[in-house]
Design an enzyme around this catalytic site. Structure first.
Site, PDB file in Angstrom:
ATOM      1  N   ASP A 104       1.448   9.817   3.176  1.00 20.31           N
ATOM      2  CA  ASP A 104       2.267  10.698   2.335  1.00 20.31           C
ATOM      3  C   ASP A 104       3.750  10.378   2.508  1.00 20.31           C
ATOM      4  O   ASP A 104       4.572  11.262   2.742  1.00 20.31           O
ATOM      5  CB  ASP A 104       1.993  12.167   2.669  1.00 20.31           C
TER       6      ASP A 104
ATOM      7  N   GLY B 116      12.949  24.812   6.161  1.00 20.45           N
ATOM      8  CA  GLY B 116      12.366  24.242   4.949  1.00 20.45           C
ATOM      9  C   GLY B 116      10.932  24.693   4.792  1.00 20.45           C
ATOM     10  O   GLY B 116      10.434  25.522   5.553  1.00 20.45           O
TER      11      GLY B 116
END
EC number: 2.7.12.2
Length: 330
Positions: free
Chosen positions: A166, A38
């Site tokens: 986050d 990713g």
């Protein structure tokens, strides 16, 4: 729950050396020799298989700075990756991804190696489900994810006095059929004081725009542990809607084969919606989702004081599998 029914700098080379010195020598291959798992802002994640001399070792996920970054952004991402390595090395919890090593690859790029057990990000699973059935995740799965995420956040907030900073589906990794659920990417974490508040004047809340709470969008907003709780609530919303918060695509009556044009995106509506609770199409969710909806709503209250703490979420979810009774005053 009261209120729930009412919801309608040091030298960079020295700094790097201090981290690397405590890590045993590890040979990280160059990027072309590893499978890409990713990518994120300025970084890519690769699978590193480790079986030297015929021995079998568990693989690692290796996060590397993208070689395509210009010098300015490379410096920013190197610092962020170094900070993440230092933080992750001191964490040990079943719902937080595990640290393995921090070193340089053969191409000279900084690398953070983490545990890997075949996990996919929750965001990947959401996208896959959107393409396949298009239906929300089962309520029981959403509550399982909620409990494990909340346990990880409770550990960060209470034991380590850290704000993740986050939280979103991309920063949650899932193994198998939701066998394990772990929070990752602590590179923008911020220290919390004894009042669960970010008071360091140099600290800057990064986050990701659609998941930011109202206080993080205000110039002098006070950031607390409840900023993570707001983003946590929106992550549950993602599982119920299979969408990104506040990024509204054309209405359902638009031809399914029509191409979405960037000019169709309503910037004004998007920015006005940031920091608020997105709506849910209740017609798509049966009664089994009531607890998940209640949890989502109380976590996304605009006033941080009206959101529960991660510890209280854990307590409520662990009580006979129920999440009713959450108080907004914890």
């Amino acid at each position: 729950m009261e209120g729930i029914n009412n919801f309608k700098t040091p030298n960079k080379s020295e700094k790097r050396k201090s981290v690397l010195c405590s890590t045993p020598c590890v040979n990280i291959p160059a990027s072309p020799f590893m499978q890409k798992l990713g990518f994120g802002t300025g970084v890519s994640v690769y699978l590193m298989k480790r079986s030297p001399r015929g021995l079998s070792h568990s693989p690692w996920a290796v996060k590397k700075i993208s070689l395509l970054c210009d010098d300015h952004y490379r410096t920013v991402y190197q610092k962020r990756l170094t900070d993440e390595a230092k933080i992750l090395k001191n964490l040990n919890h079943p719902n937080i991804i595990g640290y393995r090593a921090f070193t340089e690859a053969s191409d000279g790029s900084l690398c953070l190696a983490m545990e890997y057990g075949g996990e996919k990000s929750l965001n990947d699973l959401i996208e896959e489900r959107n393409k396949d059935s298009g239906s929300p995740f089962p309520a029981a799965v959403i509550l399982r994810v909620a409990l494990h995420m909340a346990r990880g956040l409770k550990y960060l907030h209470q034991e380590k006095k850290l704000l993740h900073g986050d939280i979103k589906s991309s920063n949650v990794v899932i193994k198998g059929d939701f066998e394990t659920i772990k929070i990752c990417d602590v590179g923008v974490s911020l220290p919390l004081d004894e009042n669960m508040t970010v008071t360091d004047p140099e600290a800057c809340y990064i986050g990701t725009e659609p998941w930011k709470p109202k206080e993080a969008l205000e110039e002098n907003g006070i950031i607390t542990d409840k900023a993570d709780v707001f983003a946590f609530g929106l992550t549950l919303w993602e599982m119920m809607t299979l969408c990104i918060p506040h990024v509204n695509l054309p209405d359902d009556d638009v031809d399914e084969d029509a191409t979405f044009d960037e000019s169709d995106f309503d910037d004004e509506a998007y920015y006005a919606a940031l920091g608020t609770r997105p709506s849910i199409n209740m017609e798509e969710l049966d009664d089994s989702y009531q607890k998940a909806i209640e949890l989502f709503c109380v976590c996304t209250n605009e006033d941080p004081k009206d959101r529960p703490s991660a510890a209280h979420i854990v307590e409520a979810l662990e009580l006979d599998g129920q999440c009713c009774g959450l108080s907004s005053k914890h």
